[in-house]
Design a protein around this motif. Sequence first.
Motif, mmCIF file in Angstrom:
data_model
loop_
_atom_site.group_PDB
_atom_site.id
_atom_site.type_symbol
_atom_site.label_atom_id
_atom_site.label_comp_id
_atom_site.label_asym_id
_atom_site.label_seq_id
_atom_site.Cartn_x
_atom_site.Cartn_y
_atom_site.Cartn_z
ATOM 1 N N PRO A 14 56.290 52.156 44.309
ATOM 2 C CA PRO A 14 56.244 52.289 45.774
ATOM 3 C C PRO A 14 55.121 51.479 46.427
ATOM 4 O O PRO A 14 55.162 51.212 47.627
ATOM 5 N N HIS A 15 54.118 51.084 45.640
ATOM 6 C CA HIS A 15 52.983 50.318 46.179
ATOM 7 C C HIS A 15 53.036 48.856 45.736
ATOM 8 O O HIS A 15 52.009 48.160 45.738
ATOM 9 N N ASP A 16 54.225 48.396 45.350
ATOM 10 C CA ASP A 16 54.413 47.008 44.910
ATOM 11 C C ASP A 16 53.517 46.665 43.730
ATOM 12 O O ASP A 16 53.014 45.543 43.610
ATOM 13 N N GLU A 17 53.308 47.640 42.862
ATOM 14 C CA GLU A 17 52.546 47.424 41.641
ATOM 15 C C GLU A 17 53.501 47.451 40.450
ATOM 16 O O GLU A 17 54.493 48.173 40.451
ATOM 17 N N ARG A 18 53.164 46.681 39.438
ATOM 18 C CA ARG A 18 53.961 46.650 38.217
ATOM 19 C C ARG A 18 53.124 47.195 37.074
ATOM 20 O O ARG A 18 52.058 46.664 36.769
ATOM 21 N N MET A 19 53.590 48.267 36.452
ATOM 22 C CA MET A 19 52.848 48.853 35.347
ATOM 23 C C MET A 19 53.073 48.027 34.086
ATOM 24 O O MET A 19 54.206 47.785 33.679
ATOM 25 N N LEU A 20 51.979 47.599 33.471
ATOM 26 C CA LEU A 20 52.057 46.758 32.282
ATOM 27 C C LEU A 20 52.008 47.570 30.997
ATOM 28 O O LEU A 20 52.559 47.151 29.978
ATOM 29 N N GLY A 21 51.331 48.710 31.052
ATOM 30 C CA GLY A 21 51.208 49.536 29.854
ATOM 31 C C GLY A 21 50.558 50.861 30.188
ATOM 32 O O GLY A 21 49.924 51.020 31.235
#
Length: 212
Positions: A14-21
């Motif tokens: 929702p915050h335009d973040e991409r979780m990497l791990g």
Amino acid sequence: MNAKSAISKEIFAPHDERMLGAVQVKRRTKKKIPFLATGGQGEYLTYICLSVMCFSVCSVTNKKPAQASITKVKQFEGSTSFVRRTQWMLEQLRQVNGIDPNRDSPEFDLLFENAFDQWVANTASEKCTFFQVLHHTCQRYLTDKKPEFINCQSKIMGGNSILHSAADSVTSAVQKASQALNERGERLGRAEEKTEELKNSAQQFAETAHKV
């Protein structure tokens, strides 16, 4: 949907973040709670998550600057949702301590500018995977003040990481596909040459027969 996929979708997307791990953890040492702190929310699960946020394209460099961060996420007992807690910019990470470089161990420490936490991962392999992603992210997104990785196994720092293995696999697949295409092209080329030779021979035979 597993917990990490749910965290990615609920907390970061929702915050335009991409979780990497992410790695599920517990504290190695119990945190002291102030005497007056009452009415807690009970038991909970804790996850340490690594994410990156991309910004708009810069008109000068035509590149998308990115901002990586480490976030503590909790899921309280009886709840299906997740809660974002403390967050640090990756630049604030000073040291990553793997505790023991000679064996697979779930313990690790993270030292930030203003915080120090001692953790135990859910499994040693989960910690190893998270460390590999964290090390790769630090090398990619930090130009100055890269954190120090100490007491870490060589497979985390070197070419045996899952990231390098995946890249090697992709490269190998591309090379094999390219080789197959080249070989197929050579076979098609030889077939075309032979067809042309047969065509010329047939034409010569027809001309000779016509003269006879």
